[in-house]
Motif scaffolding. Structure first.
Motif, PDB file in Angstrom:
ATOM      1  N   ALA A   1       0.829  -1.205   0.000  1.00 56.74           N
ATOM      2  CA  ALA A   1       0.000   0.000   0.000  1.00 56.74           C
ATOM      3  C   ALA A   1       0.865   1.257   0.000  1.00 56.74           C
ATOM      4  CB  ALA A   1      -0.925  -0.011   1.216  1.00 56.74           C
ATOM      5  N   GLU A   2       1.919   1.261   0.795  1.00 58.09           N
ATOM      6  CA  GLU A   2       2.781   2.445   0.859  1.00 58.09           C
ATOM      7  C   GLU A   2       3.561   2.637  -0.435  1.00 58.09           C
ATOM      8  OE1 GLU A   2       4.984   1.696   4.416  1.00 58.09           O
ATOM      9  OE2 GLU A   2       3.472   2.638   5.712  1.00 58.09           O
ATOM     10  N   GLU A   3       3.975   1.528  -1.070  1.00 61.73           N
ATOM     11  CA  GLU A   3       4.666   1.668  -2.358  1.00 61.73           C
ATOM     12  C   GLU A   3       3.724   2.203  -3.433  1.00 61.73           C
ATOM     13  OE1 GLU A   3       7.555   1.579  -5.331  1.00 61.73           O
ATOM     14  OE2 GLU A   3       7.684   1.591  -3.138  1.00 61.73           O
ATOM     15  N   LEU A   4       2.478   1.734  -3.415  1.00 66.79           N
ATOM     16  CA  LEU A   4       1.494   2.250  -4.367  1.00 66.79           C
ATOM     17  C   LEU A   4       1.263   3.742  -4.117  1.00 66.79           C
ATOM     18  CD1 LEU A   4      -0.586   1.780  -6.602  1.00 66.79           C
ATOM     19  CD2 LEU A   4      -2.240   1.184  -4.823  1.00 66.79           C
ATOM     20  N   ALA A   5       1.170   4.119  -2.848  1.00 65.66           N
ATOM     21  CA  ALA A   5       0.980   5.538  -2.526  1.00 65.66           C
ATOM     22  C   ALA A   5       2.180   6.358  -2.969  1.00 65.66           C
ATOM     23  CB  ALA A   5       0.748   5.692  -1.022  1.00 65.66           C
ATOM     24  N   ARG A   6       3.374   5.798  -2.792  1.00 67.23           N
ATOM     25  CA  ARG A   6       4.573   6.527  -3.222  1.00 67.23           C
ATOM     26  C   ARG A   6       4.555   6.772  -4.727  1.00 67.23           C
ATOM     27  NH1 ARG A   6       9.467   5.842  -5.400  1.00 67.23           N
ATOM     28  NH2 ARG A   6       9.013   3.679  -5.913  1.00 67.23           N
ATOM     29  N   ARG A   7       4.173   5.752  -5.488  1.00 68.06           N
ATOM     30  CA  ARG A   7       4.133   5.909  -6.942  1.00 68.06           C
ATOM     31  C   ARG A   7       3.020   6.868  -7.353  1.00 68.06           C
ATOM     32  NH1 ARG A   7       5.998   0.342  -9.886  1.00 68.06           N
ATOM     33  NH2 ARG A   7       7.618  -0.245  -8.385  1.00 68.06           N
ATOM     34  N   ALA A   8       1.893   6.784  -6.665  1.00 66.74           N
ATOM     35  CA  ALA A   8       0.817   7.726  -6.979  1.00 66.74           C
ATOM     36  C   ALA A   8       1.252   9.154  -6.664  1.00 66.74           C
ATOM     37  CB  ALA A   8      -0.436   7.361  -6.179  1.00 66.74           C
ATOM     38  N   ALA A   9       1.987   9.336  -5.551  1.00 65.68           N
ATOM     39  CA  ALA A   9       2.470  10.671  -5.196  1.00 65.68           C
ATOM     40  C   ALA A   9       3.458  11.182  -6.234  1.00 65.68           C
ATOM     41  CB  ALA A   9       3.125  10.626  -3.810  1.00 65.68           C
ATOM     42  N   LEU A  10       4.330  10.299  -6.713  1.00 67.56           N
ATOM     43  CA  LEU A  10       5.283  10.711  -7.748  1.00 67.56           C
ATOM     44  C   LEU A  10       4.559  11.112  -9.027  1.00 67.56           C
ATOM     45  CD1 LEU A  10       8.197   8.138  -7.336  1.00 67.56           C
ATOM     46  CD2 LEU A  10       8.228  10.571  -6.818  1.00 67.56           C
ATOM     47  N   ALA A  11       3.529  10.335  -9.380  1.00 69.87           N
ATOM     48  CA  ALA A  11       2.760  10.669 -10.581  1.00 69.87           C
ATOM     49  C   ALA A  11       2.095  12.033 -10.420  1.00 69.87           C
ATOM     50  CB  ALA A  11       1.714   9.592 -10.853  1.00 69.87           C
ATOM     51  N   LEU A  12       1.542  12.257  -9.243  1.00 69.69           N
ATOM     52  CA  LEU A  12       0.887  13.533  -8.987  1.00 69.69           C
ATOM     53  C   LEU A  12       1.900  14.673  -8.983  1.00 69.69           C
ATOM     54  CD1 LEU A  12      -1.749  14.966  -8.276  1.00 69.69           C
ATOM     55  CD2 LEU A  12      -1.298  14.454  -5.869  1.00 69.69           C
ATOM     56  N   ASP A  13       3.039  14.452  -8.331  1.00 66.73           N
ATOM     57  CA  ASP A  13       4.072  15.487  -8.282  1.00 66.73           C
ATOM     58  C   ASP A  13       4.649  15.750  -9.663  1.00 66.73           C
ATOM     59  OD1 ASP A  13       5.805  17.309  -6.951  1.00 66.73           O
ATOM     60  OD2 ASP A  13       7.405  15.829  -7.043  1.00 66.73           O
ATOM     61  N   ASN A  14       4.909  14.674 -10.414  1.00 68.06           N
ATOM     62  CA  ASN A  14       5.446  14.850 -11.770  1.00 68.06           C
ATOM     63  C   ASN A  14       4.461  15.610 -12.649  1.00 68.06           C
ATOM     64  OD1 ASN A  14       7.787  13.514 -11.117  1.00 68.06           O
ATOM     65  ND2 ASN A  14       7.091  11.537 -11.904  1.00 68.06           N
ATOM     66  N   ALA A  15       3.180  15.298 -12.481  1.00 73.53           N
ATOM     67  CA  ALA A  15       2.179  16.013 -13.277  1.00 73.53           C
ATOM     68  C   ALA A  15       2.177  17.502 -12.929  1.00 73.53           C
ATOM     69  CB  ALA A  15       0.799  15.407 -13.035  1.00 73.53           C
ATOM     70  N   CYS A  16       2.299  17.800 -11.628  1.00 74.14           N
ATOM     71  CA  CYS A  16       2.349  19.215 -11.222  1.00 74.14           C
ATOM     72  C   CYS A  16       3.600  19.885 -11.770  1.00 74.14           C
ATOM     73  CB  CYS A  16       2.318  19.317  -9.697  1.00 74.14           C
ATOM     74  SG  CYS A  16       0.754  18.794  -8.954  1.00 74.14           S
ATOM     75  N   LEU A  17       4.737  19.178 -11.672  1.00 69.44           N
ATOM     76  CA  LEU A  17       5.976  19.740 -12.205  1.00 69.44           C
ATOM     77  C   LEU A  17       5.886  19.935 -13.715  1.00 69.44           C
ATOM     78  CD1 LEU A  17       8.638  17.703 -10.194  1.00 69.44           C
ATOM     79  CD2 LEU A  17       8.043  20.104  -9.912  1.00 69.44           C
ATOM     80  N   TYR A  18       5.284  18.947 -14.392  1.00 70.36           N
ATOM     81  CA  TYR A  18       5.152  19.063 -15.844  1.00 70.36           C
ATOM     82  C   TYR A  18       4.258  20.241 -16.204  1.00 70.36           C
ATOM     83  CZ  TYR A  18       3.848  17.927 -20.631  1.00 70.36           C
ATOM     84  OH  TYR A  18       3.622  17.995 -21.972  1.00 70.36           O
ATOM     85  N   ARG A  19       3.182  20.390 -15.465  1.00 70.08           N
ATOM     86  CA  ARG A  19       2.277  21.505 -15.730  1.00 70.08           C
ATOM     87  C   ARG A  19       2.984  22.840 -15.502  1.00 70.08           C
ATOM     88  NH1 ARG A  19      -3.056  20.950 -12.451  1.00 70.08           N
ATOM     89  NH2 ARG A  19      -1.537  21.221 -10.769  1.00 70.08           N
ATOM     90  N   GLU A  20       3.781  22.910 -14.413  1.00 72.26           N
ATOM     91  CA  GLU A  20       4.528  24.133 -14.154  1.00 72.26           C
ATOM     92  C   GLU A  20       5.581  24.373 -15.226  1.00 72.26           C
ATOM     93  OE1 GLU A  20       6.113  23.539 -10.291  1.00 72.26           O
ATOM     94  OE2 GLU A  20       4.163  23.623  -9.267  1.00 72.26           O
ATOM     95  N   ALA A  21       6.244  23.269 -15.648  1.00 73.67           N
ATOM     96  CA  ALA A  21       7.270  23.413 -16.681  1.00 73.67           C
ATOM     97  C   ALA A  21       6.655  23.865 -18.002  1.00 73.67           C
ATOM     98  CB  ALA A  21       8.016  22.087 -16.867  1.00 73.67           C
ATOM     99  N   ARG A  22       5.503  23.281 -18.349  1.00 70.74           N
ATOM    100  CA  ARG A  22       4.830  23.699 -19.582  1.00 70.74           C
ATOM    101  C   ARG A  22       4.467  25.184 -19.530  1.00 70.74           C
ATOM    102  NH1 ARG A  22       2.385  19.999 -23.037  1.00 70.74           N
ATOM    103  NH2 ARG A  22       1.759  21.877 -24.157  1.00 70.74           N
ATOM    104  N   HIS A  23       4.013  25.619 -18.366  1.00 74.75           N
ATOM    105  CA  HIS A  23       3.664  27.031 -18.222  1.00 74.75           C
ATOM    106  C   HIS A  23       4.906  27.907 -18.354  1.00 74.75           C
ATOM    107  CE1 HIS A  23       1.409  30.522 -16.967  1.00 74.75           C
ATOM    108  NE2 HIS A  23       2.271  30.752 -15.963  1.00 74.75           N
ATOM    109  N   ALA A  24       6.034  27.440 -17.736  1.00 77.40           N
ATOM    110  CA  ALA A  24       7.274  28.212 -17.833  1.00 77.40           C
ATOM    111  C   ALA A  24       7.786  28.262 -19.265  1.00 77.40           C
ATOM    112  CB  ALA A  24       8.329  27.602 -16.912  1.00 77.40           C
ATOM    113  N   VAL A  25       7.699  27.127 -19.969  1.00 80.21           N
ATOM    114  CA  VAL A  25       8.137  27.094 -21.373  1.00 80.21           C
ATOM    115  C   VAL A  25       7.276  28.012 -22.227  1.00 80.21           C
ATOM    116  CG1 VAL A  25       8.255  25.620 -23.416  1.00 80.21           C
ATOM    117  CG2 VAL A  25       9.174  24.812 -21.244  1.00 80.21           C
ATOM    118  N   LYS A  26       5.985  27.994 -21.942  1.00 79.70           N
ATOM    119  CA  LYS A  26       5.087  28.869 -22.698  1.00 79.70           C
ATOM    120  C   LYS A  26       5.441  30.333 -22.482  1.00 79.70           C
ATOM    121  CE  LYS A  26       0.189  29.949 -23.373  1.00 79.70           C
ATOM    122  NZ  LYS A  26      -1.196  29.671 -22.934  1.00 79.70           N
ATOM    123  N   LEU A  27       5.716  30.717 -21.218  1.00 76.55           N
ATOM    124  CA  LEU A  27       6.120  32.092 -20.928  1.00 76.55           C
ATOM    125  C   LEU A  27       7.437  32.429 -21.609  1.00 76.55           C
ATOM    126  CD1 LEU A  27       5.233  32.367 -17.122  1.00 76.55           C
ATOM    127  CD2 LEU A  27       3.963  33.318 -19.070  1.00 76.55           C
TER     128      LEU A  27
END
Length: 718
Positions: A450-476
């Motif tokens: 359960a904790e490993e699944l949560a860790r991977r889900a957290a990474l996916a969520l964090d990566n998505a946030c980072l990607y969204r921020e990076a896309r916004h920065a690239v756009k700017l």
């Protein structure tokens, strides 16, 4: 009177004749008896019942038995007591007297020492008799040599002792084996042996079955819960077919209702004639290994989901669906919103009709960061919460209102596990797993998965946030580069026109003293404006490539002609650098390309060759080879180290980084843009170089143009 005497004489003679006949018959019987006794492989004897056993009769069998003849014994030169083994004398006397007192025959087994000193075992049987006219009791019987038989018995006992010792040793070894062992007799199936580990693995006292039919009393089950029949057990199969069963995996129900996975091998045991005598089965518990394999497969499938899309809500919703029923009857994902509130992003249940109920629970007010338990508490503290057994009192304490309590009771929760989603020191949310009515409960063994699944889900969520921020920065960034490039280009256009006008009017002052110096400054200004224009165009190209807007205007183009025109532009610059520019081309080298972009490719490669050519000759060549057009630009300059060549065509992977500081300059975009243009035209570019030996850049383009008629846009994110 005479007649009377005569008759008495005849009667006497007749009596004497009868006596003679009787004596003759007695002698014959004695002869026959002596013959029989002499030929029997035993010694027949008669002796007094005294401690030294004085013999009054002994048969000829005494000689081969003892080495002494009958005269030695009858003359009492040797007493029977003298040749009995000293250790056996008391026992022999006691056994004889006990039998005599009970008026029974006696049977003896003891040792003798022969005339030669050899020790022999004898077996004797006798009885006490009373001889008329004698006051001494007489013992009569026979004695036979059983040395060979006794040695055979001793050898048998020795072998049996060795066998027993080996059996004990083998059993001790089997009891120490780290796997369960079970031995069944063939063909009955009766239990012969089972070690302690077998009973430990099975979880029940071992059944001492008497036939293979009784295997049905064991507790193996199929994946669907059906119990094994007696015929389905591997041992029964081997008993029936004589063929080994290897690598069998079966589920075995434990007394607490849980199941273990056993890995079993069963094989036949045959005698020297090949007859099946027994079946040996070994088995070990592979529950943890199977659980690990299933967990790894589950996590691998979750990893595939994480990489299938950059939409994190879609990804996490799929992860929640994947967790059921692997990690419970229901799963919910709650995330922290930017305003600090909690939102139930996804939920799934083994019963699809219950999914909306889970969302209703999430909207009922239970999702609060200040909650003393549940997802809010786990997110606030960052610690996993495990409730193996959920009671109604717990639900009452957890529910913030009557509506929430009613909804929670409808879920029928029996066990709950909630784990936080951590990444980079932040807690994004929590995953909650539940069992509902299934009778199953979470335990410590579930936590790692359960904790490993949560860790991977957290990474996916964090990566998505980072990607969204990076896309916004690239756009700017792209917007800034586009605006800055256009703003910079605006004043350059009139400046370039003014310099062009000056260069046209300058010849009328050619004879003046200051003209040469002015011409030098004018040429330098034009070169710098051209250089600045090139850099601005590169920035615009980077913006277009990033946005997938690098337009290609395809037309029939001659690569050789493009090469000649661009080379003519660079002849003066090459001369100033001290390099001779040589052009080799086949006419024509036709293809369907964007002429302006092709000029840009040749321009970038030639400018690099002149800059790093070290004043040595530069060779450029265009040739047609089948369906490919090849452009080669070779210089004999400083070259490029091997470690720098791998990133030479990357964005900002500056050519200058591979060279000395003296040659540094530029943005490191020229070769990146060149690669993008070449690949957009369906071609490829490569470099061959050695430090100090120059560099060769080779461009290959399909003459038919880009594949599938592509000619509109090219994106760096292909």
């Amino acid at each position: 009177m005479c007649i009377g005497l005569h008759r008495r004489e005849q009667a006497a003679r007749s009596a004497l004749a009868r006596v003679d006949c009787i004596e003759a018959a007695a002698h014959e019987r004695e002869r026959v008896l002596n013959t029989l006794l002499g030929n029997l492989p035993v010694m027949v004897y008669r002796c007094l019942n005294e401690s030294d056993y004085p013999l009054v009769y002994v048969s000829e069998g005494a000689l081969p038995l003892t080495g002494y003849n009958s005269e030695d014994f009858l003359a009492r030169r040797v007493l029977w007591e003298d040749i009995v083994h000293p250790d056996d004398i008391p026992r022999v006397w006691e056994d004889v007297q006990t039998a005599v007192s009970a008026r029974k025959p006696f049977t003896l087994t003891y040792r003798l020492r022969t005339r030669t000193g050899e020790e022999r075992w004898v077996w004797g049987r006798g009885v006490e008799i009373q001889v008329p006219g004698s006051t001494h009791p007489i013992l009569e019987g026979f004695i036979t040599d059983i040395t060979t038989l006794k040695h055979a018995e001793q050898e048998r006992e020795r072998l049996l002792a060795e066998v027993e010792a080996e059996r004990c040793r083998l059993e001790a070894i089997l009891q120490q084996l780290p796997c369960g062992l079970y031995v069944a007799e063939a063909p009955s199936g009766r239990t012969l042996l089972a070690n302690a580990e077998a009973e430990q693995l099975l979880g029940y006292p071992l059944l001492k079955v008497q036939s293979s039919r009784e295997f049905a009393h064991y507790h193996a089950i199929h994946p669907d819960g059906r119990p094994y029949t007696a015929e389905e057990y591997p041992i029964t199969h081997v008993l029936a077919t004589g063929k080994a069963q290897t690598g069998v995996e079966l589920l075995y129900r434990q007394p607490d209702g849980s199941c273990r996975t056993l890995h079993l091998n069963a094989g036949p045991v045959r005698d020297s004639q090949g007859v099946l005598r027994a079946v040996v089965a070994s088995f070990m518990d592979i529950t943890e290994r199977k659980r690990t394999e299933l967990h790894q497969a589950f996590l691998a499938s979750v990893g595939e989901l994480s990489g299938s899309t950059l939409d994190y809500e879609v990804t996490l919703t799929q992860v929640v669906r994947k967790a059921v029923p692997e990690l419970g009857d229901a799963c919910m994902l709650d995330v922290v919103e930017p305003d600090g509130t909690l939102r139930r992003m996804a939920a799934h249940h083994v019963d699809p009709a219950q999914v909306e109920l889970l969302h209703e629970v999430g909207r009922s007010g239970v999702l609060r960061l200040d909650s003393p338990s549940g997802p809010g508490s786990v997110i606030r503290t960052g610690k996993t919460a495990l409730l193996p057994h959920v009671t109604d009192d717990m639900i009452v304490r957890y529910a913030p209102n009557a509506t929430a309590l009613a909804l929670l009771r409808r879920v029928h929760i029996t066990s709950v596990l909630t784990v936080p989603l951590h990444a980079r020191g932040r807690t994004f949310g929590a995953l909650t797993f539940m069992y509902c009515r299934s009778g199953r409960h979470f335990g410590p063994e579930t936590l790692p998965l359960a904790e490993e699944l949560a860790r991977r889900a957290a990474l996916a969520l964090d990566n998505a946030c980072l990607y969204r921020e990076a896309r916004h920065a690239v756009k700017l960034r792209d917007e800034f580069l586009s605006v800055a490039s256009h703003e910079l280009k605006t004043p350059l256009t009139p400046l370039s026109l003014k310099l062009t006008a000056l260069s046209r009017e300058f010849p009328q002052w050619a004879g003046d003293a200051w003209a040469a110096r002015f011409q030098h400054h004018l040429d330098m200004a034009q070169r710098q404006v051209h250089k600045l224009t090139t850099l601005i165009n590169m920035l615009l190209d980077i913006t277009r490539i990033s946005q997938g807007e690098l337009a290609l205007r395809l037309e029939e183009t001659d690569l050789g002609e493009v090469l000649r025109e661009v080379a003519d532009w660079f002849v003066p610059e090459a001369a100033r650098a001290g390099s001779e520019l040589r052009v080799e081309r086949e006419a024509p080298v036709p293809g369907r390309w964007d002429r302006l972009r092709l000029e840009q490719v040749v321009t970038n490669l030639l400018s690099n060759a002149i800059r790093y050519g070290a004043g040595r000759p530069i060779l450029v060549r265009a040739a047609l080879e089948g369906d490919l057009a090849r452009l080669v630009v070779r210089d004999e300059g400083i070259g490029i180290p091997p470690e720098a060549q791998a990133h030479l065509f990357d964005k900002f992977g500056k050519f200058e980084r591979a060279t000395s500081e003296r040659h540094a300059g530029g943005l490191g975009l020229g070769l990146y843009i060149t690669r993008c243009i070449v690949e957009s035209l369906g071609g490829s570019i490569r470099v061959e170089s050695r430090p100090g030996a120059g560099s060769t850049f080779t461009v290959e383009l399909p003459c038919s143009g880009p594949p599938h008629g592509r000619g509109a846009l090219y994106s760096m994110e292909r």
